[in-house]
Design an enzyme around this catalytic site. Sequence first.
Site, PDB file in Angstrom:
ATOM      1  N   GLY A 182      -4.924  -2.091   5.352  1.00 14.47           N
ATOM      2  CA  GLY A 182      -4.232  -3.343   4.982  1.00 14.47           C
ATOM      3  C   GLY A 182      -4.732  -4.519   5.350  1.00 14.47           C
ATOM      4  N   ARG A 183      -5.297  -4.922   6.537  1.00 10.36           N
ATOM      5  CA  ARG A 183      -5.750  -6.082   6.638  1.00 10.36           C
ATOM      6  C   ARG A 183      -7.156  -6.301   6.125  1.00 10.36           C
ATOM      7  NH1 ARG A 183      -4.916  -2.818  10.659  1.00 10.36           N
ATOM      8  NH2 ARG A 183      -6.480  -2.176  12.143  1.00 10.36           N
ATOM      9  N   GLU A 210      10.940  -4.621   4.297  1.00 11.82           N
ATOM     10  CA  GLU A 210      10.619  -6.250   3.993  1.00 11.82           C
ATOM     11  C   GLU A 210      10.352  -6.491   2.507  1.00 11.82           C
ATOM     12  OE1 GLU A 210       9.198  -4.921   6.669  1.00 11.82           O
ATOM     13  OE2 GLU A 210       9.024  -6.332   8.327  1.00 11.82           O
ATOM     14  N   LYS A 241       0.702  -1.194  -0.038  1.00 12.84           N
ATOM     15  CA  LYS A 241       0.226   0.067   0.071  1.00 12.84           C
ATOM     16  C   LYS A 241       0.769   1.325  -0.036  1.00 12.84           C
ATOM     17  CE  LYS A 241      -3.732   2.305   2.688  1.00 12.84           C
ATOM     18  NZ  LYS A 241      -4.632   2.155   4.091  1.00 12.84           N
ATOM     19  N   LYS A 290       8.536  -0.667  13.205  1.00 16.82           N
ATOM     20  CA  LYS A 290       9.017  -0.436  11.655  1.00 16.82           C
ATOM     21  C   LYS A 290       9.984   0.673  12.044  1.00 16.82           C
ATOM     22  CE  LYS A 290       5.125  -1.320   8.642  1.00 16.82           C
ATOM     23  NZ  LYS A 290       4.304  -0.771   7.518  1.00 16.82           N
ATOM     24  N   HIS A 324      -5.024 -34.096  17.838  1.00 14.53           N
ATOM     25  CA  HIS A 324      -3.744 -35.223  18.307  1.00 14.53           C
ATOM     26  C   HIS A 324      -2.759 -34.257  19.049  1.00 14.53           C
ATOM     27  CE1 HIS A 324      -5.766 -38.623  16.701  1.00 14.53           C
ATOM     28  NE2 HIS A 324      -6.269 -37.729  15.710  1.00 14.53           N
ATOM     29  N   GLU A 348      -5.036  -7.159  15.252  1.00 13.35           N
ATOM     30  CA  GLU A 348      -4.246  -5.716  15.082  1.00 13.35           C
ATOM     31  C   GLU A 348      -5.576  -4.858  14.788  1.00 13.35           C
ATOM     32  OE1 GLU A 348      -0.819  -5.822  11.861  1.00 13.35           O
ATOM     33  OE2 GLU A 348      -2.481  -4.788  10.724  1.00 13.35           O
TER      34      GLU A 348
END
Length: 546
Positions: free
Chosen positions: A265-266, A211, A205, A510, A382, A351
């Site tokens: 973003g999410r 990264e 965005k 960040k 399990h 978030e």
Amino acid sequence: MSPTSLDAWKHLEQHRDAVSAMPVRQLFADDPGRFERFSIQLDDLLVDYSKQHITAETMARLADLARATGVDAARDRMFAGARINTTEDRAVLHVALRRASPGAVLVDGRDVMPGVRAARAHLSQFAGDVRAGRWTGATGQRITDVVNLGIGGSDLGPAMVVDALTPYGREGPRLHFVSNVDGAHLDETLRLVRPATTLFIVASKTFTTQETMANARSARAWLVAALGEAAVGRHFVAVSTNAAAVEAFGIAAANMFGFWDWVGGRYSLWSSIGLPIALAIGAAGFDALLAGADDMDRHFETAPMAGNLPMVLGLLGIWNTNFLGAETHAVLPYDQYLRRLPAYLQQLDMESNGKGVTREGTPVNVATGPIVWGEPGTNGQHAFYQLLHQSPRLVSADFLAAAEPAHGLPAHHPLLLSNFFAQTEALMRGKTLEEARAELAAAGLDADAVARLAPHKVFPGSRPTTSLLYRRLDPRTLGRLLALYEHKVFVMGAVWGINSFDQWGVELGKVLASRILPELDAPAEATGHDGSTNGLINHARRLRGQ
Ligand code: G6Q
């Protein structure tokens, strides 16, 4: 204002002790209509919340809380394009991205829908061209592999959806998702693909995320080393809101897919960030995903409170978190295709609602967003289900499954479904000490062994679960489910009175990382931090031969 000061909150606190004293199995025995009363069906999608630790009075009091905290009005403000993300001064309009009905959606008096439709047309056209082989690599070869370079909201949504819809993507290119700045992620992915047939999507965005930019630069260097600088234009496209940074990176404006600051973003998989989805399953499949989400939006906007799925699930989330003391919420898909759903929901929920202050900046005073985690069933059975069944901790859980499998081994499906149903039954019913004793005695154990073993065989029961059962995990159903979770998170945030749409906690990390980066290779040792951070930086420097 913290919701704890409201009468509706205090009434729920008083009510809690009465309900907690009644095991859910007793509530089922007392009320033959409990399943019908506490389940909602929307077409084929059944949401059964009758195994929650609630009574009709609980739901009525929770509805009072929703009214007292103005959840309806908050929802309407979101749909109307108001700037409800107050700390970033932005509207929150992911719902506009999937809106099918005509009519304007205004932000500051301007209709956003023409732009939404144009962006969707651009995406559909490009996805169609790549899938049909009209868009080729620089050497004229067909694109066989697409690598999405993005992180957080620019990764988790599309990665989860592409995985979930694998059976619908068999004719498209192979999709790969690289998010981590750890070079292992990109390196291992590049070993699987060939430069001449690979398309990279740089999805960011802001187009400044460390990264993603590091991965984009390395991927570009790998491509240029094989095919030369001139090939970049055929092998790199961008998804971003930052046109200037995209052009500076060397990607032409025509190969940029845009979106807007009012898409968080999410919440962005419905925007151009969904390009990998359209490439994998085709534009028609992506449209079906959006249509499913739009169905859920209409339901959330119009259904009365008691039958409104996001309202009910959100209020149950408040009940479990704030009144019954569940600190974590498990997402347990009995659907291997949804294996990334827990990771996606972790970001969506934690978030959005992992906040400590109300919109006015005063303490919330209660626990907010639950800790979300999970794994597909039956694997989890399990591993960690032991704790769900017998630990004194209370964990709430969602179970999800399709009635019809989307794979080619249908004989497995009854095995899967019977495990789902058995687990929710066991979590609800539990086993009393008397039942454990009787069971051991019936198995022929002597009195001493019965007394010794029985306490270990006791299950408290009344563990709250919600079951979501749908016909098939197709694009439309997935769209409905994801929008349901988005709006559930919205409802919880609205009750707490927090801003679910900022993420200052993400921003802090960040900033700090970019301060430390040059210190790792600087001539002198680090001294500007606390003792631990200095010690870690300097130990890494020594190990790296500095
Ligand atoms: C999401 C968050 C965060 C964001 C990433 C990537 O709501 O803000 O996960 O999506 O930090 O950001 P960019 O898309 O700007 O690279």
